[in-house]
Design a protein around this motif. Structure first.
Motif, PDB file in Angstrom:
ATOM      1  N   ILE A  82      32.378  37.101 122.978  1.00  0.00           N
ATOM      2  CA  ILE A  82      30.986  36.666 122.859  1.00  0.00           C
ATOM      3  C   ILE A  82      30.851  35.223 123.341  1.00  0.00           C
ATOM      4  O   ILE A  82      29.951  34.898 124.126  1.00  0.00           O
ATOM      5  N   ALA A  83      31.749  34.360 122.893  1.00  0.00           N
ATOM      6  CA  ALA A  83      31.699  32.949 123.290  1.00  0.00           C
ATOM      7  C   ALA A  83      31.860  32.789 124.801  1.00  0.00           C
ATOM      8  O   ALA A  83      31.149  32.001 125.434  1.00  0.00           O
ATOM      9  N   ARG A 104      27.966  41.696 119.379  1.00  0.00           N
ATOM     10  CA  ARG A 104      27.556  41.157 118.077  1.00  0.00           C
ATOM     11  C   ARG A 104      27.388  42.267 117.047  1.00  0.00           C
ATOM     12  O   ARG A 104      27.751  42.092 115.876  1.00  0.00           O
ATOM     13  N   THR A 157      27.940  30.787 136.724  1.00  0.00           N
ATOM     14  CA  THR A 157      26.564  30.802 136.248  1.00  0.00           C
ATOM     15  C   THR A 157      25.600  30.488 137.374  1.00  0.00           C
ATOM     16  O   THR A 157      24.537  31.080 137.476  1.00  0.00           O
ATOM     17  N   LYS A 191      23.545  39.413 128.611  1.00  0.00           N
ATOM     18  CA  LYS A 191      22.856  39.302 127.316  1.00  0.00           C
ATOM     19  C   LYS A 191      22.926  40.617 126.543  1.00  0.00           C
ATOM     20  O   LYS A 191      23.119  40.614 125.323  1.00  0.00           O
ATOM     21  N   ASN A 213      25.065  30.106 129.552  1.00  0.00           N
ATOM     22  CA  ASN A 213      24.630  28.798 129.049  1.00  0.00           C
ATOM     23  C   ASN A 213      25.804  27.833 129.015  1.00  0.00           C
ATOM     24  O   ASN A 213      26.258  27.442 127.938  1.00  0.00           O
ATOM     25  N   GLU A 234      28.666  33.917 126.484  1.00  0.00           N
ATOM     26  CA  GLU A 234      27.593  32.947 126.256  1.00  0.00           C
ATOM     27  C   GLU A 234      27.765  31.721 127.144  1.00  0.00           C
ATOM     28  O   GLU A 234      26.784  31.175 127.645  1.00  0.00           O
ATOM     29  N   ARG A 235      29.012  31.300 127.357  1.00  0.00           N
ATOM     30  CA  ARG A 235      29.266  30.161 128.255  1.00  0.00           C
ATOM     31  C   ARG A 235      28.910  30.506 129.700  1.00  0.00           C
ATOM     32  O   ARG A 235      28.550  29.630 130.470  1.00  0.00           O
ATOM     33  N   GLN A 236      29.016  31.775 130.062  1.00  0.00           N
ATOM     34  CA  GLN A 236      28.661  32.164 131.434  1.00  0.00           C
ATOM     35  C   GLN A 236      27.167  32.004 131.688  1.00  0.00           C
ATOM     36  O   GLN A 236      26.776  31.658 132.794  1.00  0.00           O
ATOM     37  N   ILE A 258      26.418  40.940 125.158  1.00  0.00           N
ATOM     38  CA  ILE A 258      26.568  40.056 123.997  1.00  0.00           C
ATOM     39  C   ILE A 258      25.965  40.719 122.766  1.00  0.00           C
ATOM     40  O   ILE A 258      26.570  40.705 121.685  1.00  0.00           O
TER      41      ILE A 258
END
Length: 86
Positions: free
Chosen positions: A73-74, A35, A16, A28, A81, A77-79, A31
């Motif tokens: 997705i998780a 979704r 990150t 993003k 945030n 998202e961790r990458q 993601i």
């Protein structure tokens, strides 16, 4: 030696710090795509469950794919945030 999930999270935090704004935007967008696919699979699974003659093998494959999407997705998202320990 760190447990796998902690090592994975540490690597995601390091990545990150090195992400450009374009890379963050690309993640993003990915993601968002995942979704949509996850939501679509959920709709398909719900419809199949109402059919008493649904194919169990197909149902298991769809559910497995849905879980894989959730994991992807998780991870993404961790990458962008990461949970930074206090």
């Amino acid at each position: 030696f760190l447990p796998f999930n902690l090592l994975e999270e540490e690597q995601a935090m390091e990545e990150t710090m090195d992400l450009t704004e374009e890379e963050v935007q690309s993640i993003k967008e990915r993601i968002a795509q995942l979704r949509v696919e996850h939501r679509d699979l959920d709709d398909v699974i719900t419809r199949l469950m109402t059919d008493p003659a649904h194919d169990e093998l197909q149902m298991r494959r769809l559910k497995r794919r849905k879980l894989l999407l959730k994991d992807q997705i998780a991870l993404l998202e961790r990458q962008i945030n990461p949970d930074i320990p206090a």
